[in-house]
Design a protein around this motif. Structure first.
Motif, PDB file in Angstrom:
ATOM      1  N   SER A  22       0.854  -1.203   0.000  1.00 53.02           N
ATOM      2  CA  SER A  22       0.000   0.000   0.000  1.00 53.02           C
ATOM      3  C   SER A  22       0.880   1.240   0.000  1.00 53.02           C
ATOM      4  N   ALA A  23       0.258   2.381  -0.201  1.00 54.67           N
ATOM      5  CA  ALA A  23       0.957   3.655  -0.029  1.00 54.67           C
ATOM      6  C   ALA A  23       1.299   3.827   1.455  1.00 54.67           C
TER       7      ALA A  23
ATOM      8  N   GLU B 186       1.322   4.332  -4.039  1.00 49.75           N
ATOM      9  CA  GLU B 186       1.736   2.928  -4.162  1.00 49.75           C
ATOM     10  C   GLU B 186       2.964   2.821  -5.065  1.00 49.75           C
TER      11      GLU B 186
ATOM     12  N   THR C  26      -2.536   8.338   0.598  1.00 50.71           N
ATOM     13  CA  THR C  26      -3.662   8.323  -0.350  1.00 50.71           C
ATOM     14  C   THR C  26      -4.672   9.424   0.003  1.00 50.71           C
TER      15      THR C  26
ATOM     16  N   PHE D 259      -3.705  -1.602  -4.938  1.00 57.24           N
ATOM     17  CA  PHE D 259      -4.711  -0.563  -5.213  1.00 57.24           C
ATOM     18  C   PHE D 259      -4.937  -0.294  -6.702  1.00 57.24           C
TER      19      PHE D 259
ATOM     20  N   ARG E 286     -11.206   2.231  -2.219  1.00 59.80           N
ATOM     21  CA  ARG E 286     -10.377   2.501  -1.036  1.00 59.80           C
ATOM     22  C   ARG E 286     -10.123   1.201  -0.277  1.00 59.80           C
ATOM     23  N   GLY E 287      -8.920   1.083   0.204  1.00 63.79           N
ATOM     24  CA  GLY E 287      -8.537  -0.144   0.919  1.00 63.79           C
ATOM     25  C   GLY E 287      -8.289  -1.315  -0.016  1.00 63.79           C
ATOM     26  N   GLY E 288      -8.197  -1.048  -1.328  1.00 61.45           N
ATOM     27  CA  GLY E 288      -8.181  -2.120  -2.328  1.00 61.45           C
ATOM     28  C   GLY E 288      -6.893  -2.926  -2.429  1.00 61.45           C
ATOM     29  N   SER E 289      -5.857  -2.556  -1.683  1.00 62.06           N
ATOM     30  CA  SER E 289      -4.610  -3.334  -1.797  1.00 62.06           C
ATOM     31  C   SER E 289      -4.772  -4.764  -1.273  1.00 62.06           C
TER      32      SER E 289
HETATM   33  N1  ASP Z   1      -3.704   3.228  -0.346  1.00 59.58           N
HETATM   34  C1  ASP Z   1      -5.062   2.842  -0.676  1.00 59.58           C
HETATM   35  C2  ASP Z   1      -6.035   3.446   0.323  1.00 59.58           C
HETATM   36  O1  ASP Z   1      -5.604   4.090   1.267  1.00 59.58           O
HETATM   37  C3  ASP Z   1      -5.237   1.365  -0.785  1.00 59.58           C
HETATM   38  C4  ASP Z   1      -4.928   0.571   0.464  1.00 59.58           C
HETATM   39  O2  ASP Z   1      -4.213   1.062   1.340  1.00 59.58           O
HETATM   40  O3  ASP Z   1      -5.394  -0.560   0.565  1.00 59.58           O
HETATM   41  O4  ASP Z   1      -7.212   3.298   0.149  1.00 59.58           O
END
Ligand code: ASP
Ligand code: ADP
Ligand code: MG
Length: 470
Positions: free
Chosen positions: A45-46, A133, A51, A199, A213-216
């Protein structure tokens, strides 16, 4: 390609786990240690918070504000530069610093364009919001190399093929599997660890997309499924999947093992520890997914598999979605319940809106469902359109919206056949004076949902958690 002797493990690291130079160094050490016994592919992830900053900068730029994105530019350059300074050898810095500068340059060009045209398209937003990312994978691969571990940063736009729903794209599995295997084959042959951007993905014609969002987490299992990995490990900042969100229930504790179905329900109903689509790619190949803590790596974590061994009867976990609205549709006159429901769901389906809970009374011709706050505007517009005539003529339909509602959900495959769960939850909430606005239970009995006021959600989750002594 033929599998190597060693097991293949895909390791995904979340934003907190790579949030600073020390954290990234720690992650590189974990990868190094495990790479002695297994072949590793990394998804990253970043850095934590990046993000959010990128999205905020783009939004402000599109409103014509030039100050905000310039300060984000400084902050992003500073944070990544600091990691490079503190972790990389001089020769690695010579490779990495120009790459980071290039990404900062991309950020600057995009934001300056947004502020000129006073607009940011979803497509441009995806390119910008996933730059974090690109930067974190560049750094992590270089840190690994600095520690003597062969590694290469790989941009997932070269691996994950998606449709063009920017902001929340859906992968095209066949194309992704083929592309991923072909692109990673030579790296794997050379024994180099791919450090893949989470992501992001790309459309067939190469435009960058994001997986939501949160897709990693989802990227992690997509890589796992495409490479037919033995396991996927999702490294985060908690010891595993817990009986409730630890921020709401301090006494929540880790669940050693849960099933795919339970994990899907938990993540759909707001447990942030997993992106809601994470489990989907691994179901067919039955690949186990582990949730582990980078801050406490000796803790085994939670295993998510096709079925959970020796599950206790009853409730396994409680989750909640706070920002929801309850829509009540009432039909009158010759508007039948079937046509009320058909029209309503067609409207929701057209926009791919998630309904979090549905209750109905056919006799009273009433349909009630919960949606996320963020979907309200779109849902209302669509409902008003499909029921235009009924709303105009003789009040044959009405639409009421109740805001500030939360959905509390009890989950457990073994609730099936355990009597009294709904009753005990009712009593526990009643003792706390919490009013239940609506209740729904699927016939699969894997979850029971209660709608309560948003202001009651913390107490409600705690009360049910206590009642079942989780
Ligand atoms: N960096 C992206 C986010 O904050 C993906 C992730 O962290 O999963 O949504
Ligand atoms: P990452 O950045 O590693 O992807 P997230 O912040 O997305 O991590 O997800 C981890 C967080 O999920 C935890 O810090 C915790 O606050 C939250 N969470 C919510 N519900 C649960 C649950 N049932 N079990 C564990 N964590 C949960
Ligand atoms: Mg996450």
């Amino acid at each position: 390609m033929a599998k190597s002797e060693k097991p293949l493990i895909v390791m995904k690291f979340g934003g907190t786990s790579v949030g600073s130079a020390e954290r990234m160094q720690n992650v590189a050490e974990l990868v190094k240690e495990h790479s002695r016994r297994a072949e590793i592919a990394v998804v990253v992830s970043a850095m934590g918070g990046v993000t959010d900053m990128l999205i905020r900068a783009a939004t402000e730029a599109s409103r014509g504000d030039r100050e905000q994105w310039k300060s984000v530019r400084q902050e992003i350059a500073r944070r990544h530069r600091e990691v490079a300074d503190r972790t990389l050898s001089a020769s690695e810095q010579a490779v990495v610093l120009p790459r980071l500068a290039e990404q900062v340059g991309n950020f600057e060009n995009l934001c300056s364009g947004f502020s000129l045209v006073r607009e940011v398209t979803p497509r441009a937003m995806d390119t910008l919001s996933s730059l974090g990312e690109v930067m974190s994978s560049t750094l992590l691969a270089a840190i690994l190399r600095s520690q003597g571990v062969p590694a290469e940063a790989v941009d997932a736009t070269e691996l994950i093929v998606t449709d063009d729903k920017f902001g929340n794209a859906t992968p095209l599995f066949e194309e992704t599997n083929q592309k991923m295997r072909a692109r990673l084959a030579s790296l794997r042959r050379r024994g180099e660890i791919p450090v893949i951007t989470g992501f992001r993905g790309a459309t067939l014609d190469g435009h960058c997309t994001t997986l939501g969002r949160g897709g990693s987490d989802y990227s992690g299992t997509l890589v796992g499924a495409a490479l037919d990995a033995d396991e996927v490990w999702i490294w985060t900042d908690v010891d595993g999947v817990m009986t409730a969100d630890p921020r709401l229930v301090p006494t929540a504790h880790i669940i050693p093992e849960i099933s795919y179905r339970e994990a899907i329900e938990l993540s759909f109903f707001g447990a942030k520890v997993l992106h809601p689509k994470t489990i989907q790619p691994v179901i067919k190949r039955k690949i186990p997914v582990w949730i582990k803590n980078t801050f406490n790596p000796s803790c085994p974590g939670t295993k998510i598999g096709p079925s959970a061994a020796n599950g206790k009867p009853g409730v396994k976990a409680i989750t909640s979605v706070s920002k929801t609205q309850l829509i009540t549709l009432t039909g009158r006159g010759n508007l039948t319940f079937a046509s009320l429901a058909t029209k309503a769901f067609a409207a929701l389906g057209a926009e791919e809106v998630d309904t979090l809970m549905v209750t109905q009374s056919s006799a009273d011709n009433v349909l009630c469902f919960a949606i996320r706050d963020s979907d309200l505007k779109c849902v209302k517009t669509h409902l008003e359109k499909v029921f235009e005539l009924e709303l105009l003529h003789d009040n044959r339909a009405s639409i009421e919206v109740m805001p500030h509602v939360a959905i509390v959900v009890t989950i457990g495959e073994n609730m099936k056949g355990t009597p009294g769960i709904a009753g005990r939850s009712f009593s526990a909430l009643g003792r706390k004076g919490i009013n239940i606005i609506a209740i729904a239970q699927g016939s699969s009995e894997i979850s029971i949902s209660f709608a309560v006021k948003t202001s009651d959600v913390k107490e409600a989750v705690q009360a049910i958690h206590d009642e079942f002594q989780l």
